[in-house]
Design an enzyme around this catalytic site. Structure first.
Site, PDB file in Angstrom:
ATOM      1  CG  HIS A   1       2.581  -1.807 -15.308  1.00  0.00           C
ATOM      2  ND1 HIS A   1       2.228  -3.062 -14.867  1.00  0.00           N
ATOM      3  CD2 HIS A   1       3.644  -1.973 -16.139  1.00  0.00           C
ATOM      4  CE1 HIS A   1       3.044  -3.962 -15.421  1.00  0.00           C
ATOM      5  NE2 HIS A   1       3.900  -3.328 -16.188  1.00  0.00           N
TER       6      HIS A   1
ATOM      7  CB  ILE B   1      -6.816 -11.064 -13.862  1.00  0.00           C
ATOM      8  CG1 ILE B   1      -5.356 -11.500 -13.818  1.00  0.00           C
ATOM      9  CG2 ILE B   1      -7.325 -10.803 -15.264  1.00  0.00           C
ATOM     10  CD1 ILE B   1      -4.432 -10.724 -14.693  1.00  0.00           C
TER      11      ILE B   1
ATOM     12  CG  ASN C   1       2.188   3.433  -5.687  1.00  0.00           C
ATOM     13  OD1 ASN C   1       2.629   4.484  -6.145  1.00  0.00           O
ATOM     14  ND2 ASN C   1       2.769   2.261  -5.884  1.00  0.00           N
TER      15      ASN C   1
ATOM     16  CG  ASN D   1      -2.825  -0.664 -12.612  1.00  0.00           C
ATOM     17  OD1 ASN D   1      -2.735  -0.808 -11.387  1.00  0.00           O
ATOM     18  ND2 ASN D   1      -2.081  -1.363 -13.461  1.00  0.00           N
TER      19      ASN D   1
ATOM     20  N   GLY E   1       0.772  -1.244   0.000  1.00  0.00           N
ATOM     21  CA  GLY E   1       0.000   0.000   0.000  1.00  0.00           C
ATOM     22  C   GLY E   1       0.798   1.286   0.000  1.00  0.00           C
TER      23      GLY E   1
ATOM     24  CG  MET F   1      -0.957  -7.989  -6.314  1.00  0.00           C
ATOM     25  SD  MET F   1      -0.036  -7.299  -7.702  1.00  0.00           S
ATOM     26  CE  MET F   1       0.825  -8.762  -8.251  1.00  0.00           C
TER      27      MET F   1
END
Ligand code: GRF
Length: 219
Positions: free
Chosen positions: A114, A97, A19, A112, A17, A95
């Site tokens: 990345h 999909i 971010n 998101n 966490g 995490m």
């Protein structure tokens, strides 16, 4: 100065966490145009939830293990987010999909971060693969989410150098420092409507006002 109307955001996490913490710090500024109305984790005992508590943020756990199908889990998440009036979802180390149904429900409202300069190194283990490939520049990307894994329109990117004796941890730490700067900046651009995803697909569908800084360099 009059405080701006704040976009209601949720941060989706699955782990550390950091971010989310960076977004939370940005949102503490009364002039920042977004507020975190929920931190949602799919895992019950992760460090990110403790960090959210430290920031006094509302937390929800929607554990994927409590649902038979991915679709049921995502429908439950949507219900929770809708009941909190969420206008934008920021995935930050989430995490799982996502299925197409969730992605299309939140189209243009789902972003998101990345850890690579997309479209290079989609998927996991980005730092290891960047080192194996011998790239000299690496970085991170904030993008809208579409049905293609790590393939949606790019909002903002930040670059860092790859140093000769880097290992994956060193490179990851350098990128993460930039992630923490980039994500609040990208969120601010969206919350102030300077960037939005209006069209059907790909980068051209992002309307970007001329002169906005969407690229940062850590060199
Ligand atoms: C970050 O590197 C992010 O780019 C990736 O997962 C990691 C999450 O880290 N999607 P944290 O949970 O925000 O500390």
């Amino acid at each position: 100065m009059k405080a701006p109307r704040k976009l209601k955001i949720a941060v989706l996490i699955s782990g550390r966490g950091s971010n989310m913490g960076a977004l939370a710090r940005a949102c503490m500024n009364p002039q920042f145009p977004a507020e975190i109305v929920m931190v949602l984790s799919n895992r019950p005992h992760v460090a990110g939830l403790d960090l959210a508590r430290e920031h006094n943020l509302p937390i929800r756990v929607v554990d994927h293990k409590d649902y038979e199908t991915r679709g049921d889990h995502e429908a439950a998440i949507t219900e929770v987010l809708e009941s909190a009036g969420v206008e934008l979802i920021c995935m930050a180390g989430y995490m799982r999909i996502l299925e197409d149904g969730f992605i299309s429900r939140w189209r243009g409202q789902l972003i998101n971060i990345h850890p690579s300069l997309l479209p290079s190194f989609r998927g996991v283990n980005t730092h290891e693969r960047a080192l194996e490939r011998g790239v000299r520049i690496h970085g991170c990307t904030v993008h809208f989410v579409n049905a293609e894994l790590d393939g949606g329109p790019i909002v903002a990117q930040a670059a860092v150098p790859v140093m000769p004796h880097d290992n994956a941890d060193m490179l990851s730490a350098r990128v993460l420092e930039m992630e923490h700067k980039l994500y609040p900046k990208a969120l601010e651009l969206i919350a102030t409507k300077r960037v939005r995803w209006s069209g059907d697909d790909a980068q051209l569908a992002v309307d970007i006002a001329a002169g906005e800084i969407l690229f940062w360099s850590g060199f």
